[in-house]
Structures are given as structure tokens and as C-alpha cells.
Motif scaffolding. Structure first.
Motif, PDB file in Angstrom:
ATOM      1  N   ASN A   5       0.934  -1.372   0.056  1.00 32.83           N
ATOM      2  CA  ASN A   5       0.091  -0.130  -0.026  1.00 32.83           C
ATOM      3  C   ASN A   5       1.049   1.252  -0.011  1.00 32.83           C
ATOM      4  OD1 ASN A   5       0.324   0.871   2.967  1.00 32.83           O
ATOM      5  ND2 ASN A   5      -0.211  -1.457   2.952  1.00 32.83           N
ATOM      6  N   PRO A   6       0.340   2.297  -0.396  1.00 31.30           N
ATOM      7  CA  PRO A   6       1.228   3.577  -0.406  1.00 31.30           C
ATOM      8  C   PRO A   6       1.625   4.090   0.959  1.00 31.30           C
ATOM      9  CG  PRO A   6      -0.842   3.818  -1.601  1.00 31.30           C
ATOM     10  CD  PRO A   6      -0.874   2.594  -0.704  1.00 31.30           C
ATOM     11  N   VAL A   7       1.308   3.593   1.966  1.00 27.56           N
ATOM     12  CA  VAL A   7       1.718   4.049   3.170  1.00 27.56           C
ATOM     13  C   VAL A   7       2.664   3.138   3.976  1.00 27.56           C
ATOM     14  CG1 VAL A   7       0.901   4.893   5.632  1.00 27.56           C
ATOM     15  CG2 VAL A   7      -0.567   5.241   3.524  1.00 27.56           C
ATOM     16  N   LEU A   8       2.271   1.833   4.020  1.00 26.07           N
ATOM     17  CA  LEU A   8       3.127   1.018   5.050  1.00 26.07           C
ATOM     18  C   LEU A   8       4.449   0.378   4.210  1.00 26.07           C
ATOM     19  CD1 LEU A   8       0.274  -0.680   6.535  1.00 26.07           C
ATOM     20  CD2 LEU A   8       1.458   1.317   7.433  1.00 26.07           C
ATOM     21  N   SER A   9       5.345   0.005   4.821  1.00 28.94           N
ATOM     22  CA  SER A   9       6.411  -0.836   4.275  1.00 28.94           C
ATOM     23  C   SER A   9       6.266  -2.062   3.791  1.00 28.94           C
ATOM     24  CB  SER A   9       7.671  -0.472   5.179  1.00 28.94           C
ATOM     25  OG  SER A   9       7.554  -1.339   6.348  1.00 28.94           O
ATOM     26  N   ARG A  10       7.433  -2.785   3.197  1.00 27.75           N
ATOM     27  CA  ARG A  10       7.134  -4.123   2.718  1.00 27.75           C
ATOM     28  C   ARG A  10       8.074  -5.025   3.014  1.00 27.75           C
ATOM     29  NH1 ARG A  10       4.466  -1.088  -1.241  1.00 27.75           N
ATOM     30  NH2 ARG A  10       3.450  -2.505  -2.693  1.00 27.75           N
ATOM     31  N   ARG A  11       7.693  -6.436   3.291  1.00 26.64           N
ATOM     32  CA  ARG A  11       8.697  -7.415   3.470  1.00 26.64           C
ATOM     33  C   ARG A  11       8.467  -8.602   2.392  1.00 26.64           C
ATOM     34  NH1 ARG A  11       5.456  -7.800   8.874  1.00 26.64           N
ATOM     35  NH2 ARG A  11       3.561  -8.920   8.296  1.00 26.64           N
ATOM     36  N   GLY A  12       9.440  -9.163   2.502  1.00 28.37           N
ATOM     37  CA  GLY A  12       9.482 -10.297   1.429  1.00 28.37           C
ATOM     38  C   GLY A  12       8.882 -11.851   1.755  1.00 28.37           C
ATOM     39  N   MET A  19      -6.229  -1.888   0.336  1.00 28.65           N
ATOM     40  CA  MET A  19      -5.743  -0.677   0.670  1.00 28.65           C
ATOM     41  C   MET A  19      -5.279   0.296  -0.667  1.00 28.65           C
ATOM     42  SD  MET A  19      -3.508  -0.904   4.099  1.00 28.65           S
ATOM     43  CE  MET A  19      -3.515   0.979   4.370  1.00 28.65           C
ATOM     44  N   THR A  20      -4.780  -0.406  -1.433  1.00 34.01           N
ATOM     45  CA  THR A  20      -4.443   0.304  -2.888  1.00 34.01           C
ATOM     46  C   THR A  20      -5.525   0.694  -3.505  1.00 34.01           C
ATOM     47  OG1 THR A  20      -2.398  -1.129  -2.774  1.00 34.01           O
ATOM     48  CG2 THR A  20      -3.057   0.028  -4.796  1.00 34.01           C
ATOM     49  N   VAL A  38      -2.014   7.516 -10.817  1.00 32.79           N
ATOM     50  CA  VAL A  38      -0.805   6.795 -11.341  1.00 32.79           C
ATOM     51  C   VAL A  38       0.084   5.959 -10.431  1.00 32.79           C
ATOM     52  CG1 VAL A  38       1.464   7.015 -12.648  1.00 32.79           C
ATOM     53  CG2 VAL A  38      -0.405   8.119 -13.577  1.00 32.79           C
ATOM     54  N   LEU A  39       0.421   6.549  -9.454  1.00 32.83           N
ATOM     55  CA  LEU A  39       0.866   6.005  -8.066  1.00 32.83           C
ATOM     56  C   LEU A  39       0.149   4.785  -7.571  1.00 32.83           C
ATOM     57  CD1 LEU A  39       2.369   9.042  -5.828  1.00 32.83           C
ATOM     58  CD2 LEU A  39       3.477   7.381  -7.091  1.00 32.83           C
ATOM     59  N   GLY A  40      -1.123   4.870  -7.533  1.00 34.34           N
ATOM     60  CA  GLY A  40      -1.865   3.596  -7.254  1.00 34.34           C
ATOM     61  C   GLY A  40      -1.886   2.723  -8.071  1.00 34.34           C
ATOM     62  N   VAL A  95       9.009   4.380  -6.809  1.00 37.42           N
ATOM     63  CA  VAL A  95       7.558   4.536  -6.455  1.00 37.42           C
ATOM     64  C   VAL A  95       7.138   4.786  -4.819  1.00 37.42           C
ATOM     65  CG1 VAL A  95       5.237   3.235  -6.265  1.00 37.42           C
ATOM     66  CG2 VAL A  95       6.574   2.882  -8.416  1.00 37.42           C
ATOM     67  N   THR A  96       8.017   4.062  -4.017  1.00 32.37           N
ATOM     68  CA  THR A  96       8.051   4.482  -2.640  1.00 32.37           C
ATOM     69  C   THR A  96       8.484   5.784  -2.438  1.00 32.37           C
ATOM     70  OG1 THR A  96       8.457   2.064  -2.381  1.00 32.37           O
ATOM     71  CG2 THR A  96       8.941   3.760  -0.333  1.00 32.37           C
ATOM     72  N   ALA A  97       9.599   6.377  -3.029  1.00 35.20           N
ATOM     73  CA  ALA A  97       9.903   7.780  -2.850  1.00 35.20           C
ATOM     74  C   ALA A  97       8.863   8.767  -3.255  1.00 35.20           C
ATOM     75  CB  ALA A  97      11.055   8.134  -3.491  1.00 35.20           C
ATOM     76  N   ALA A  98       8.219   8.625  -4.492  1.00 34.42           N
ATOM     77  CA  ALA A  98       7.365   9.440  -4.997  1.00 34.42           C
ATOM     78  C   ALA A  98       5.893   9.385  -4.204  1.00 34.42           C
ATOM     79  CB  ALA A  98       6.719   8.714  -6.489  1.00 34.42           C
ATOM     80  N   ALA A  99       5.680   8.427  -3.516  1.00 33.99           N
ATOM     81  CA  ALA A  99       4.259   7.957  -2.586  1.00 33.99           C
ATOM     82  C   ALA A  99       4.827   8.771  -1.296  1.00 33.99           C
ATOM     83  CB  ALA A  99       4.025   6.585  -2.202  1.00 33.99           C
ATOM     84  N   MET A 100       5.871   8.721  -0.789  1.00 37.20           N
ATOM     85  CA  MET A 100       6.270   9.587   0.317  1.00 37.20           C
ATOM     86  C   MET A 100       6.040  11.111  -0.077  1.00 37.20           C
ATOM     87  SD  MET A 100       6.504   7.263   2.670  1.00 37.20           S
ATOM     88  CE  MET A 100       7.274   8.726   4.004  1.00 37.20           C
ATOM     89  N   GLY A 101       6.564  11.405  -1.120  1.00 34.75           N
ATOM     90  CA  GLY A 101       6.417  12.951  -1.422  1.00 34.75           C
ATOM     91  C   GLY A 101       4.881  13.213  -1.572  1.00 34.75           C
ATOM     92  N   PHE A 102       4.258  12.520  -2.075  1.00 34.41           N
ATOM     93  CA  PHE A 102       2.662  12.621  -2.257  1.00 34.41           C
ATOM     94  C   PHE A 102       2.069  12.769  -1.173  1.00 34.41           C
ATOM     95  CE2 PHE A 102      -1.645  11.451  -3.255  1.00 34.41           C
ATOM     96  CZ  PHE A 102      -1.834  11.820  -4.138  1.00 34.41           C
ATOM     97  N   LEU A 103       2.445  11.918   0.000  1.00 31.49           N
ATOM     98  CA  LEU A 103       1.742  12.098   1.310  1.00 31.49           C
ATOM     99  C   LEU A 103       2.310  13.294   1.973  1.00 31.49           C
ATOM    100  CD1 LEU A 103       2.037   8.066   2.180  1.00 31.49           C
ATOM    101  CD2 LEU A 103      -0.096   9.465   1.683  1.00 31.49           C
TER     102      LEU A 103
END
Length: 289
Positions: free
Chosen positions: A5-12, A269-270, A234-236, A191-199
Motif C-alpha cells: 500500500n502507499p503508506v506502509l512498508s514491505r517485506r518479502g 488498501m491500494t 498513477v501512483l496507485g 514508487v516508494t519515494a514518490a508516494a512519500m512525497g505525495f503524502l
């Protein structure tokens, strides 16, 4: 796997349902991804990732996640969002006499949904009840918001926003399956950096609107609002591609079946993100006409 999702981090994903080669245990969380030089998947630390036959064996183990699991869990979470949104639309009046009260209840539901989402994001294992509760409160908020927008700003826009969200989902899925979108490490970081800037911009705009009692920086109206909404869509779509990649990796690497709840959580969430941005763009376009 962490919810995409655009807010939370990820794990593998890691070793899957029953533990991996050289050590048992649950799917590893917050581990460093295996790099290409190690022959691993860049989104997962997985002992099966370097071997096609081992990946197939992992995916075929009892208790491993399947695509049907992801689809069924996502249907549950999205169905909960839709049902509670409809109930909120019908139950809470948005006439001038009750608008403030309904908005307050909706805002409270949004806060609860945010808290539940954050709690799930920090849990080591998925909690289906928590995820379904998140979907219920999120749907309640969306129902009131959609009713207000349809009543006072742009009648009929909700159906168009739903169709637009479905179109973005279908288009992104097609582009991903055709490999027009390639999810690489660079793509993920961008994408992660762009989403952080967007938020951050959204938060700053909210602060300005609270103190100036207006439109803040102008992101909710006019040409700037439309442009900002399109960027959000686009970010979504980009985060949907990341969701698809994680689901694909989870099925291929034999992630535990319960991980399908996290996949459903991330997809929900997305899609909520995309719906809100589509609703924003269409509302501005109709209100300007």
C-alpha cells in the motif's frame, strides 16, 4: 509479506509454510532481500528462489498460498468495504441539519481504520479479524464521503469513480501480465519515494486548509487539483503492480496460506487509494462544468 500500500512498508516471502532449507520456522519478516548476484529473487529472501524445481515443490506443499486463496480473501475484504459503505450511505443522513454529525462519525471511522491498519502492519502474522474490521471501518468512511460528494458536489460521480477504479485495476493487471510494467528494485524505490512525497504534500495541504479555512495549496480544485489527482491514480497503479508482484512471488515460493490475508489487505488498501483519487478528479471535472 507486508501489505502492499502507499503508506506502509514491505517485506518479502521466505521459506513458506513449514520452514525452509537449513532451518524451520515461519516466513521470515523484515529480512534483507536476496540480490541478483546470489541468484535470488530481489523481493524475497527465499531458499527456493534460485531453483525452479524447488520453487514448484514449495508452491505445491500443503498449507502453501495459492492464487485462489488470494482471490477469495480479497473478495471478502472488498465485499466488506462495499457492504459497509452501502450501509453507511443509507443509515447516515447528509442533509444540512445532520451533515456535521455524519462527517464526524465518518472521520472517526477513518481514524479507527488507520489505527487498525497500522496495528496489522506491525504484527508478525496476519490477523483476519483485524483485517476484516479495517475493511468495515474503511467502507463506513467511504460510504459517508461518497454520499456527501454525490449529494453536494457531483451527482452520479460515485458510479463513475467505481468504474474508473475497476478500469485502473484491469489496465494495470493487463500491463503487468504482458510485462509492459516490470517491477524491479529501482521501480520499487522510485514508487516508494514518490508516494512519500505525495503524502507529505497531502499533509501540508491539509494543514494549510485547516489554518486558512480554504483549499490549502489548491490540490482539491482546479487544474492543480486534477493534476494532483492524476498523479495519485498513477501512483496507485504502480502500487498495484507491486501488489501483483508480491502475490506472484508468494504463490511461486510457497508462502504460508495465511499470507493471502496480507495480500488481500494490501490490495484493498491500494484500491481504496485509487478510488479516492478517481473520485477527486471526477468531482473536480464535474464541478467545474
Amino acid at each position: 509479506m507486508r501489505s502492499s500500500n502507499p503508506v506502509l512498508s514491505r517485506r518479502g516471502f521466505t521459506s513458506g509454510a513449514g520452514g525452509g532449507v537449513g532451518g524451520g520456522g515461519y516466513a521470515g519478516f523484515n529480512t534483507a532481500p536476496a540480490g541478483p548476484a546470489m541468484g535470488g529473487n530481489p523481493y524475497a529472501t527465499n531458499p527456493y528462489a534460485a531453483d525452479t524445481y524447488a520453487r514448484q515443490a514449495a508452491a505445491g506443499r500443503p498449507g502453501a498460498m495459492t492464487m485462489d486463496d488470494v482471490v477469495s480473501r480479497t473478495a471478502i475484504t472488498l465485499g466488506t468495504v462495499v457492504v459497509t459503505a452501502v450501509l453507511a450511505w443509507l443509515a447516515l443522513p447528509v442533509d444540512e441539519a445532520n451533515l456535521g454529525k455524519s462527517y464526524g462519525i465518518a472521520f472517526g471511522a477513518a481514524i479507527v481504520a488507520l489505527v487498525l491498519g497500522l496495528i496489522q502492519s506491525f504484527k508478525r502474522r496476519p490477523a483476519p479479524a483485524l483485517i476484516v474490521a479495517y475493511a468495515a471501518f474503511e467502507g463506513f468512511f467511504l460510504g459517508v464521503l461518497s454520499n456527501v460528494v454525490s449529494t453536494y458536489i457531483a451527482p452520479g460521480v460515485v458510479v463513475e469513480a467505481v468504474l474508473g477504479t475497476m478500469a485502473v485495476f484491469a489496465g494495470t493487471l493487463l500491463a503487468y501480465r504482458m510485462r509492459w510494467i516490470r517491477v524491479t528494485r529501482r521501480f520499487t524505490r522510485f514508487v516508494t519515494a514518490a508516494a512519500m512525497g505525495f503524502l507529505i504534500l497531502m499533509f501540508v495541504n491539509l494543514l494549510f486548509s485547516l489554518f486558512t479555512h480554504g483549499d490549502g495549496l489548491g490540490f482539491r480544485s482546479g487544474g492543480l487539483g486534477i493534476a494532483f489527482g492524476i498523479i495519485g491514480i498513477v501512483l496507485g497503479a504502480c502500487f498495484l503492480a507491486l501488489d501483483f508482484k508480491q502475490v506472484e512471488d508468494g504463490v511461486a515460493h510457497g508462502a504460508p496460506r495465511e499470507e493471502s490475508w496480507l495480500a488481500a489487505f494490501g490490495l484493498t488498501m491500494t484500491l481504496v487509494w485509487i478510488y479516492l483519487e478517481v473520485l477527486r478528479v471526477l468531482s473536480i471535472l464535474q464541478s467545474d462544468n
